[in-house]
Motif scaffolding. Structure first.
Motif, PDB file in Angstrom:
ATOM      1  N   MET A 161       0.834  -1.205   0.000  1.00  9.03           N
ATOM      2  CA  MET A 161       0.000   0.000   0.000  1.00  9.03           C
ATOM      3  C   MET A 161       0.870   1.257   0.000  1.00  9.03           C
ATOM      4  O   MET A 161       1.988   1.244   0.500  1.00  9.03           O
ATOM      5  N   HIS A 162       0.319   2.316  -0.562  1.00  6.10           N
ATOM      6  CA  HIS A 162       0.960   3.622  -0.457  1.00  6.10           C
ATOM      7  C   HIS A 162       0.176   4.420   0.572  1.00  6.10           C
ATOM      8  O   HIS A 162      -0.974   4.803   0.351  1.00  6.10           O
ATOM      9  N   ILE A 163       0.814   4.678   1.735  1.00  5.26           N
ATOM     10  CA  ILE A 163       0.168   5.357   2.861  1.00  5.26           C
ATOM     11  C   ILE A 163       0.788   6.730   3.030  1.00  5.26           C
ATOM     12  O   ILE A 163       2.014   6.870   3.069  1.00  5.26           O
ATOM     13  N   VAL A 164      -0.054   7.745   3.138  1.00  4.08           N
ATOM     14  CA  VAL A 164       0.414   9.125   3.249  1.00  4.08           C
ATOM     15  C   VAL A 164      -0.011   9.701   4.602  1.00  4.08           C
ATOM     16  O   VAL A 164      -1.148   9.505   5.043  1.00  4.08           O
ATOM     17  N   PHE A 165       0.920  10.406   5.247  1.00  2.00           N
ATOM     18  CA  PHE A 165       0.629  11.135   6.480  1.00  2.00           C
ATOM     19  C   PHE A 165       0.827  12.624   6.211  1.00  2.00           C
ATOM     20  O   PHE A 165       1.887  13.024   5.731  1.00  2.00           O
ATOM     21  N   ALA A 166      -0.184  13.425   6.506  1.00  3.71           N
ATOM     22  CA  ALA A 166      -0.080  14.881   6.372  1.00  3.71           C
ATOM     23  C   ALA A 166       0.095  15.481   7.759  1.00  3.71           C
ATOM     24  O   ALA A 166      -0.720  15.246   8.660  1.00  3.71           O
ATOM     25  N   THR A 167       1.156  16.268   7.947  1.00  2.00           N
ATOM     26  CA  THR A 167       1.515  16.713   9.296  1.00  2.00           C
ATOM     27  C   THR A 167       2.298  18.013   9.266  1.00  2.00           C
ATOM     28  O   THR A 167       2.786  18.444   8.213  1.00  2.00           O
ATOM     29  N   TYR A 168       2.430  18.626  10.442  1.00  2.00           N
ATOM     30  CA  TYR A 168       3.288  19.804  10.598  1.00  2.00           C
ATOM     31  C   TYR A 168       4.543  19.469  11.382  1.00  2.00           C
ATOM     32  O   TYR A 168       5.366  20.342  11.630  1.00  2.00           O
ATOM     33  N   GLU A 169       4.701  18.193  11.784  1.00  9.99           N
ATOM     34  CA  GLU A 169       5.818  17.824  12.651  1.00  9.99           C
ATOM     35  C   GLU A 169       6.276  16.407  12.315  1.00  9.99           C
ATOM     36  O   GLU A 169       5.460  15.496  12.189  1.00  9.99           O
ATOM     37  N   PHE A 170       7.602  16.237  12.173  1.00 15.11           N
ATOM     38  CA  PHE A 170       8.151  14.921  11.861  1.00 15.11           C
ATOM     39  C   PHE A 170       9.621  14.903  12.289  1.00 15.11           C
ATOM     40  O   PHE A 170      10.315  15.922  12.193  1.00 15.11           O
ATOM     41  N   PRO A 171      10.124  13.754  12.768  1.00 14.75           N
ATOM     42  CA  PRO A 171      11.495  13.716  13.301  1.00 14.75           C
ATOM     43  C   PRO A 171      12.604  13.930  12.285  1.00 14.75           C
ATOM     44  O   PRO A 171      13.766  14.109  12.681  1.00 14.75           O
ATOM     45  N   SER A 172      12.289  13.935  11.005  1.00 15.19           N
ATOM     46  CA  SER A 172      13.319  14.210  10.004  1.00 15.19           C
ATOM     47  C   SER A 172      13.923  15.604  10.178  1.00 15.19           C
ATOM     48  O   SER A 172      15.061  15.859   9.775  1.00 15.19           O
ATOM     49  N   GLU A 173      13.162  16.495  10.838  1.00 10.22           N
ATOM     50  CA  GLU A 173      13.618  17.877  10.998  1.00 10.22           C
ATOM     51  C   GLU A 173      14.317  18.106  12.326  1.00 10.22           C
ATOM     52  O   GLU A 173      14.612  19.234  12.689  1.00 10.22           O
ATOM     53  N   GLY A 174      14.549  17.037  13.071  1.00  4.49           N
ATOM     54  CA  GLY A 174      15.210  17.177  14.373  1.00  4.49           C
ATOM     55  C   GLY A 174      14.202  17.143  15.496  1.00  4.49           C
ATOM     56  O   GLY A 174      13.340  16.267  15.550  1.00  4.49           O
ATOM     57  N   LEU A 175      14.288  18.118  16.398  1.00  5.91           N
ATOM     58  CA  LEU A 175      13.457  18.136  17.591  1.00  5.91           C
ATOM     59  C   LEU A 175      11.978  18.150  17.238  1.00  5.91           C
ATOM     60  O   LEU A 175      11.526  18.927  16.397  1.00  5.91           O
ATOM     61  N   CYS A 176      11.200  17.286  17.891  1.00  8.88           N
ATOM     62  CA  CYS A 176       9.763  17.259  17.661  1.00  8.88           C
ATOM     63  C   CYS A 176       9.064  16.814  18.932  1.00  8.88           C
ATOM     64  O   CYS A 176       9.678  16.282  19.856  1.00  8.88           O
ATOM     65  N   GLY A 177       7.758  17.011  18.979  1.00  7.83           N
ATOM     66  CA  GLY A 177       6.963  16.629  20.131  1.00  7.83           C
ATOM     67  C   GLY A 177       6.374  15.242  19.976  1.00  7.83           C
ATOM     68  O   GLY A 177       6.822  14.423  19.165  1.00  7.83           O
ATOM     69  N   GLY A 178       5.297  15.000  20.746  1.00  2.00           N
ATOM     70  CA  GLY A 178       4.680  13.682  20.746  1.00  2.00           C
ATOM     71  C   GLY A 178       4.136  13.261  19.404  1.00  2.00           C
ATOM     72  O   GLY A 178       4.224  12.086  19.023  1.00  2.00           O
ATOM     73  N   LEU A 179       3.553  14.206  18.664  1.00  2.72           N
ATOM     74  CA  LEU A 179       3.014  13.885  17.347  1.00  2.72           C
ATOM     75  C   LEU A 179       4.105  13.388  16.415  1.00  2.72           C
ATOM     76  O   LEU A 179       3.955  12.361  15.741  1.00  2.72           O
ATOM     77  N   GLY A 180       5.223  14.113  16.379  1.00  3.46           N
ATOM     78  CA  GLY A 180       6.325  13.716  15.505  1.00  3.46           C
ATOM     79  C   GLY A 180       6.881  12.357  15.866  1.00  3.46           C
ATOM     80  O   GLY A 180       7.191  11.542  14.991  1.00  3.46           O
ATOM     81  N   LYS A 181       7.003  12.086  17.179  1.00  6.00           N
ATOM     82  CA  LYS A 181       7.500  10.775  17.613  1.00  6.00           C
ATOM     83  C   LYS A 181       6.558   9.666  17.182  1.00  6.00           C
ATOM     84  O   LYS A 181       6.982   8.604  16.718  1.00  6.00           O
ATOM     85  N   TYR A 182       5.256   9.909  17.370  1.00  7.15           N
ATOM     86  CA  TYR A 182       4.264   8.912  16.949  1.00  7.15           C
ATOM     87  C   TYR A 182       4.385   8.623  15.454  1.00  7.15           C
ATOM     88  O   TYR A 182       4.408   7.459  15.025  1.00  7.15           O
ATOM     89  N   LEU A 183       4.475   9.666  14.645  1.00  5.37           N
ATOM     90  CA  LEU A 183       4.551   9.485  13.193  1.00  5.37           C
ATOM     91  C   LEU A 183       5.849   8.794  12.785  1.00  5.37           C
ATOM     92  O   LEU A 183       5.860   7.986  11.854  1.00  5.37           O
ATOM     93  N   GLY A 184       6.947   9.117  13.471  1.00  6.20           N
ATOM     94  CA  GLY A 184       8.197   8.420  13.193  1.00  6.20           C
ATOM     95  C   GLY A 184       8.081   6.940  13.489  1.00  6.20           C
ATOM     96  O   GLY A 184       8.553   6.093  12.717  1.00  6.20           O
ATOM     97  N   ASN A 185       7.431   6.597  14.612  1.00  2.00           N
ATOM     98  CA  ASN A 185       7.256   5.192  14.982  1.00  2.00           C
ATOM     99  C   ASN A 185       6.352   4.451  14.004  1.00  2.00           C
ATOM    100  O   ASN A 185       6.693   3.375  13.502  1.00  2.00           O
ATOM    101  N   ILE A 186       5.177   5.020  13.733  1.00  2.00           N
ATOM    102  CA  ILE A 186       4.197   4.297  12.912  1.00  2.00           C
ATOM    103  C   ILE A 186       4.678   4.175  11.469  1.00  2.00           C
ATOM    104  O   ILE A 186       4.469   3.143  10.819  1.00  2.00           O
ATOM    105  N   SER A 187       5.341   5.194  10.951  1.00  2.00           N
ATOM    106  CA  SER A 187       5.832   5.112   9.575  1.00  2.00           C
ATOM    107  C   SER A 187       6.950   4.079   9.457  1.00  2.00           C
ATOM    108  O   SER A 187       7.029   3.343   8.461  1.00  2.00           O
ATOM    109  N   THR A 188       7.800   3.992  10.488  1.00  2.00           N
ATOM    110  CA  THR A 188       8.866   2.988  10.487  1.00  2.00           C
ATOM    111  C   THR A 188       8.285   1.578  10.536  1.00  2.00           C
ATOM    112  O   THR A 188       8.730   0.675   9.804  1.00  2.00           O
ATOM    113  N   ILE A 189       7.286   1.372  11.380  1.00  2.00           N
ATOM    114  CA  ILE A 189       6.632   0.064  11.485  1.00  2.00           C
ATOM    115  C   ILE A 189       5.987  -0.323  10.154  1.00  2.00           C
ATOM    116  O   ILE A 189       6.125  -1.462   9.679  1.00  2.00           O
ATOM    117  N   LEU A 190       5.296   0.609   9.533  1.00  2.00           N
ATOM    118  CA  LEU A 190       4.634   0.323   8.255  1.00  2.00           C
ATOM    119  C   LEU A 190       5.639   0.028   7.149  1.00  2.00           C
ATOM    120  O   LEU A 190       5.444  -0.883   6.342  1.00  2.00           O
TER     121      LEU A 190
END
Length: 385
Positions: A1-30
């Motif tokens: 599948m091609h899964i897209v996440f639309a966000t204002y925060e992601f760990p690729s940019e360095g420091l991030c909050g809970g949302l960015g950590k969640y997206l980093g985790n779930i995208s890595t798992i997928l």
């Protein structure tokens, strides 16, 4: 599948909050399960970044000089100006999603729900929204004085926009029952509860921060935004008593300082914390935000316990991460921590903004034997499995 996440925060940019950590985790798992993942990231940049195998970050430049949370933090910007910025971001994401869909057909898009990013969703592509907070409470809990019952009645123009946008999604979900229930009342639509995944790669841990600041020290730990929202003002109120009684212990704060409202205006929250500790301020250690989990986790795992007295929250990553390491969490009752913590069984619960209750919980914790704390920590870890 091609899964897209639309966000204002992601760990690729360095420091991030809970949302960015969640997206980093779930995208890595997928991605590890063979899916192609694309992150549509609000930014003042353009272009594409290959973050990990099967994970690409596509920057969505909205034309604004600052990104949404900087607008939100600036009180000089009106509520309507904020919504105008959010709508522009939503439309910019839509245009990029349409362009991407033509090149690599998208199977599903997950939008960050907080700022109404799903408002201009792409019709024809299955769409879900994840709520990271309840905006009405989140906005008010950042102020010096917070009344939860009164706050629920102060729905702003931007709040109403967010609730309207969520109704544009095919489905809405969030990590905590508390925020799901509150959101359901506003949008009159079912909100599913899906807890955030925990992804801790212990083989990659780096203890250099721990060794630099904390090696050999016994300490309680707070990590997250140093702010009213996360209850650090309540910790400040009991630090003198704690440090005076347990003189061989330290208290460690890690995170971005969002400030404290004093008679002279806004000062650093950590400065207010030091003021309250008086002659014991040398037993307080403040470490600026750590942008890599592999550096943060050794600090968590070597703590005696984690003190997280948020006013309101959404089953935060801080709680999940601490419990994953078998740490006792002191969290706030009625702020979603009670969805994982059974008081005095696998953690401790205290009342919101109640410094006396917090001090009593810390005394209870400190009077436990090492073996009792270890057993409670093991029960905390078991909750997540």
């Amino acid at each position: 599948m091609h899964i897209v996440f639309a966000t204002y925060e992601f760990p690729s940019e360095g420091l991030c909050g809970g949302l960015g950590k969640y997206l980093g985790n779930i995208s890595t798992i997928l991605s590890k399960n063979g899916h192609k993942v694309t992150i549509l990231l609000i930014s003042n940049r353009t272009g594409t970044l290959r973050w990990k195998e099967n994970i690409s970050v596509v920057y969505v430049n909205t034309g604004y000089e600052v990104i949404w949370h900087e607008i939100l933090a600036n009180s000089r910007n009106s509520d309507r100006k904020q919504v105008a910025a959010w709508m522009d971001m939503s439309y910019s994401v839509r245009k990029m999603a349409v362009k991407l869909h033509k090149k690599f057909p998208i199977d599903i898009i997950q939008y960050t729900g907080d700022c109404g990013m799903v408002y201009y969703r792409v019709r024809g592509i299955p769409t879900v929204a994840r709520i990271s907070s309840f905006p009405t409470y989140w906005r008010n809990a950042k102020e010096p004085h917070f009344d939860m019952s009164l706050s629920s009645k102060t729905v702003s123009f931007s709040d109403r926009y967010v609730y309207k946008a969520l109704n544009h999604a095919d489905a809405v979900f969030g990590p905590s029952k508390m925020v799901a229930k509150l959101t359901e009342r506003q949008i009159h639509k079912k909100v599913t509860v899906i807890e955030s995944p925990s992804l801790i790669e212990k083989s990659k841990l780096n203890d250099s921060i721990y060794r630099k600041y904390l090696d050999g020290k016994k300490y309680l730990l707070f990590f997250g935004y140093v702010s009213y929202y996360k209850g650090t003002h309540t910790i400040a109120e009991i630090l003198y008593q704690y440090l005076d009684k347990y003189r061989d212990f330290y208290f460690v704060f890690i995170g971005k300082d969002l400030g404290y409202m004093s008679r002279d205006g806004i000062i650093a929250m950590i400065y207010y914390i030091y003021q309250n500790a008086k002659e014991y301020k040398n037993s307080i250690i403040y470490i600026p935000p750590i942008d890599k989990s592999e550096l943060l986790y050794p600090v968590i795992s070597n703590s005696v316990a984690c003190i997280l007295p948020s006013r309101v929250d959404n089953l935060p990553n801080t709680c999940i991460e601490a419990m994953s390491f078998g740490k006792i969490v002191v969290g706030t009752n009625g702020a979603s921590f009670d969805e994982l913590i059974d008081d005095k069984v696998n953690g401790l619960l205290v009342e919101r903004d109640n410094s006396e209750d917090l001090l009593n919980a810390i005394n209870y914790l400190m009077n436990m034997s090492d073996d009792e704390r270890r057993r409670m920590g093991e029960k905390a870890k078991q909750v997540l499995h």
